[in-house]
Scaffold this motif. Structure first.
Motif, PDB file in Angstrom:
ATOM      1  N   ASN A  91       5.483   2.384   1.257  1.00  0.00           N
ATOM      2  CA  ASN A  91       5.941   0.921   1.489  1.00  0.00           C
ATOM      3  C   ASN A  91       4.611   0.140   2.247  1.00  0.00           C
ATOM      4  N   ALA A  92       4.231   0.571   3.199  1.00  0.00           N
ATOM      5  CA  ALA A  92       3.127  -0.095   3.718  1.00  0.00           C
ATOM      6  C   ALA A  92       1.887   0.000   2.804  1.00  0.00           C
ATOM      7  N   GLY A  93       1.468   1.113   1.924  1.00  0.00           N
ATOM      8  CA  GLY A  93       0.496   1.253   1.096  1.00  0.00           C
ATOM      9  C   GLY A  93       0.821  -0.076  -0.047  1.00  0.00           C
ATOM     10  N   ALA A  94       2.005  -0.305  -0.569  1.00  0.00           N
ATOM     11  CA  ALA A  94       2.509  -1.235  -1.457  1.00  0.00           C
ATOM     12  C   ALA A  94       2.203  -2.699  -0.960  1.00  0.00           C
ATOM     13  N   PHE A  95       2.601  -2.718   0.088  1.00  0.00           N
ATOM     14  CA  PHE A  95       2.724  -4.180   0.863  1.00  0.00           C
ATOM     15  C   PHE A  95       1.005  -4.616   0.768  1.00  0.00           C
ATOM     16  N   TYR A  96       0.203  -3.651   1.429  1.00  0.00           N
ATOM     17  CA  TYR A  96      -1.327  -3.958   1.969  1.00  0.00           C
ATOM     18  C   TYR A  96      -2.136  -4.071   0.758  1.00  0.00           C
ATOM     19  N   LEU A  97      -2.001  -3.113  -0.135  1.00  0.00           N
ATOM     20  CA  LEU A  97      -2.648  -3.215  -1.422  1.00  0.00           C
ATOM     21  C   LEU A  97      -2.291  -4.611  -2.221  1.00  0.00           C
ATOM     22  N   GLY A  98      -1.091  -4.883  -2.098  1.00  0.00           N
ATOM     23  CA  GLY A  98      -0.572  -6.148  -2.948  1.00  0.00           C
ATOM     24  C   GLY A  98      -1.205  -7.497  -1.994  1.00  0.00           C
ATOM     25  N   LEU A  99      -1.244  -7.163  -0.758  1.00  0.00           N
ATOM     26  CA  LEU A  99      -2.047  -8.456   0.209  1.00  0.00           C
ATOM     27  C   LEU A  99      -3.500  -8.520  -0.095  1.00  0.00           C
ATOM     28  N   ALA A 100      -4.275  -7.331  -0.381  1.00  0.00           N
ATOM     29  CA  ALA A 100      -5.622  -7.541  -0.573  1.00  0.00           C
ATOM     30  C   ALA A 100      -5.902  -7.885  -1.875  1.00  0.00           C
ATOM     31  N   TRP A 101      -4.825  -7.719  -2.870  1.00  0.00           N
ATOM     32  CA  TRP A 101      -5.015  -8.250  -4.349  1.00  0.00           C
ATOM     33  C   TRP A 101      -4.775  -9.817  -4.280  1.00  0.00           C
ATOM     34  N   LEU A 102      -4.148 -10.166  -3.445  1.00  0.00           N
ATOM     35  CA  LEU A 102      -3.670 -11.806  -3.489  1.00  0.00           C
ATOM     36  C   LEU A 102      -4.624 -12.525  -2.498  1.00  0.00           C
ATOM     37  N   GLN A 103      -5.038 -11.719  -1.443  1.00  0.00           N
ATOM     38  CA  GLN A 103      -6.201 -12.487  -0.540  1.00  0.00           C
ATOM     39  C   GLN A 103      -7.173 -11.577  -0.268  1.00  0.00           C
ATOM     40  N   PRO A 104      -8.136 -11.375  -1.117  1.00  0.00           N
ATOM     41  CA  PRO A 104      -9.283 -10.197  -0.823  1.00  0.00           C
ATOM     42  C   PRO A 104     -10.187 -10.510   0.074  1.00  0.00           C
ATOM     43  N   GLU A 105     -10.135 -11.702   0.832  1.00  0.00           N
ATOM     44  CA  GLU A 105     -10.970 -11.715   1.853  1.00  0.00           C
ATOM     45  C   GLU A 105     -10.420 -11.292   2.911  1.00  0.00           C
ATOM     46  N   LEU A 106      -9.122 -10.866   3.256  1.00  0.00           N
ATOM     47  CA  LEU A 106      -8.563  -9.839   4.071  1.00  0.00           C
ATOM     48  C   LEU A 106      -8.900  -8.340   3.848  1.00  0.00           C
ATOM     49  N   SER A 107      -9.681  -8.038   2.863  1.00  0.00           N
ATOM     50  CA  SER A 107      -9.535  -6.756   2.495  1.00  0.00           C
ATOM     51  C   SER A 107     -10.237  -5.759   3.341  1.00  0.00           C
ATOM     52  N   PRO A 108     -11.443  -6.297   4.122  1.00  0.00           N
ATOM     53  CA  PRO A 108     -12.264  -5.246   5.113  1.00  0.00           C
ATOM     54  C   PRO A 108     -11.140  -4.798   6.461  1.00  0.00           C
ATOM     55  N   ALA A 109     -10.373  -5.947   6.769  1.00  0.00           N
ATOM     56  CA  ALA A 109      -9.449  -5.354   8.011  1.00  0.00           C
ATOM     57  C   ALA A 109      -8.285  -4.702   7.280  1.00  0.00           C
ATOM     58  N   ILE A 110      -7.855  -4.829   6.311  1.00  0.00           N
ATOM     59  CA  ILE A 110      -6.667  -3.974   5.567  1.00  0.00           C
ATOM     60  C   ILE A 110      -6.907  -2.677   5.253  1.00  0.00           C
ATOM     61  N   PHE A 111      -8.304  -2.245   4.686  1.00  0.00           N
ATOM     62  CA  PHE A 111      -8.667  -0.936   4.443  1.00  0.00           C
ATOM     63  C   PHE A 111      -8.943  -0.092   5.538  1.00  0.00           C
ATOM     64  N   VAL A 112      -9.292  -0.849   6.629  1.00  0.00           N
ATOM     65  CA  VAL A 112      -9.591  -0.242   7.927  1.00  0.00           C
ATOM     66  C   VAL A 112      -8.255   0.342   8.608  1.00  0.00           C
ATOM     67  N   TYR A 113      -7.215  -0.807   8.480  1.00  0.00           N
ATOM     68  CA  TYR A 113      -5.718  -0.298   8.768  1.00  0.00           C
ATOM     69  C   TYR A 113      -5.085   0.831   8.031  1.00  0.00           C
ATOM     70  N   LEU A 114      -5.507   0.753   6.751  1.00  0.00           N
ATOM     71  CA  LEU A 114      -4.668   1.764   5.901  1.00  0.00           C
ATOM     72  C   LEU A 114      -5.501   3.120   6.198  1.00  0.00           C
ATOM     73  N   ALA A 115      -6.865   3.365   6.555  1.00  0.00           N
ATOM     74  CA  ALA A 115      -7.432   4.608   6.707  1.00  0.00           C
ATOM     75  C   ALA A 115      -6.670   5.153   8.172  1.00  0.00           C
ATOM     76  N   GLU A 116      -6.735   4.201   8.965  1.00  0.00           N
ATOM     77  CA  GLU A 116      -5.628   4.472  10.258  1.00  0.00           C
ATOM     78  C   GLU A 116      -4.330   4.924  10.065  1.00  0.00           C
ATOM     79  N   PHE A 117      -3.496   4.053   9.259  1.00  0.00           N
ATOM     80  CA  PHE A 117      -2.109   4.476   9.022  1.00  0.00           C
ATOM     81  C   PHE A 117      -2.063   5.722   7.975  1.00  0.00           C
ATOM     82  N   MET A 118      -2.557   5.394   7.006  1.00  0.00           N
ATOM     83  CA  MET A 118      -2.607   6.597   5.746  1.00  0.00           C
ATOM     84  C   MET A 118      -2.953   7.859   6.195  1.00  0.00           C
TER      85      MET A 118
END
Length: 208
Positions: A91-118
């Motif tokens: 569920n977290a992956g679906a949300f954050y990948l969707g957020l990166a898709w909609l707001q790609p400028e947030l991708s650096p933060a999102i992918f660091v978080y996904l590395a931590e969480f996933m």
């Protein structure tokens, strides 16, 4: 041979109960996982941030509901805990990948978080299986510091909600990066502490 204090508390309060695959809690987990992922996919298709936030809300509310049901109804199981852990990541992956898709400028933060969480947090979360406890919620019988910083109620709120709420509210990628990096450092510290503890040594009754 007398039990240790850990074994006594584990058996009395947080030990393994009879395992059941289908319980009210696992049904809630399954329903909220499918529902949240479906809404996240709909959000990505429609390009709707509102729907994506709804998907996140379904995930969070469902995650609270399945844990509460399991505790109140006495149906906490290790297999249910594992299902919950992996469903959270989906569920977290679906949300954050969707957020990166909609707001790609947030991708650096999102992918660091996904590395931590996933990755790192997933390793930490399933480590409870090495001990005779029901879920990470009871890891305090193994190590109180790791539990306090990862699975106490304040820690869960910070680890799960702080990043998403501040990223959505501010849109500041630098703030998201700072939070994600801090969480990654905390999780790595927890892993190092866990490795120092090591795996439990089997009792003589379980050897041979």
């Amino acid at each position: 041979m007398p039990r240790t204090a850990l074994e006594e508390e584990t058996v009395a309060d947080v030990g393994v109960l009879r395992e059941r695959l289908w319980t009210g809690a696992t049904v809630i987990t399954a329903v909220r996982t499918v529902a949240s992922a479906a809404v996240a996919a709909w959000a990505a298709y429609d390009g709707s941030l509102t729907l994506l936030v709804v998907a996140l809300g379904i995930y969070w509310v469902g995650d609270i509901a399945d844990g509460t049901w399991a505790r109140l109804r006495g149906c906490e199981t290790r297999i249910g805990a594992v299902l919950d852990i992996f469903s959270d990541r989906f569920n977290a992956g679906a949300f954050y990948l969707g957020l990166a898709w909609l707001q790609p400028e947030l991708s650096p933060a999102i992918f660091v978080y996904l590395a931590e969480f996933m990755v790192v947090d997933t390793f930490l979360s399933i480590a409870f299986l090495a001990w005779p406890i029901r879920s990470p919620n009871y890891f305090y019988v193994v190590d109180r510091a790791i539990w306090r910083w990862n699975w106490s109620k304040p820690a869960k709120a910070v680890n799960s909600a702080l990043f998403a709420v501040l990223l959505l509210a501010t849109g500041w990628v630098w703030l998201g990066l700072a939070i994600a990096a801090a969480l990654l450092v905390l999780k790595c510290w927890s892993v190092v502490r866990l490795l120092r503890i090591g795996l439990p040594v089997p009792s003589a009754a379980h050897v041979g």
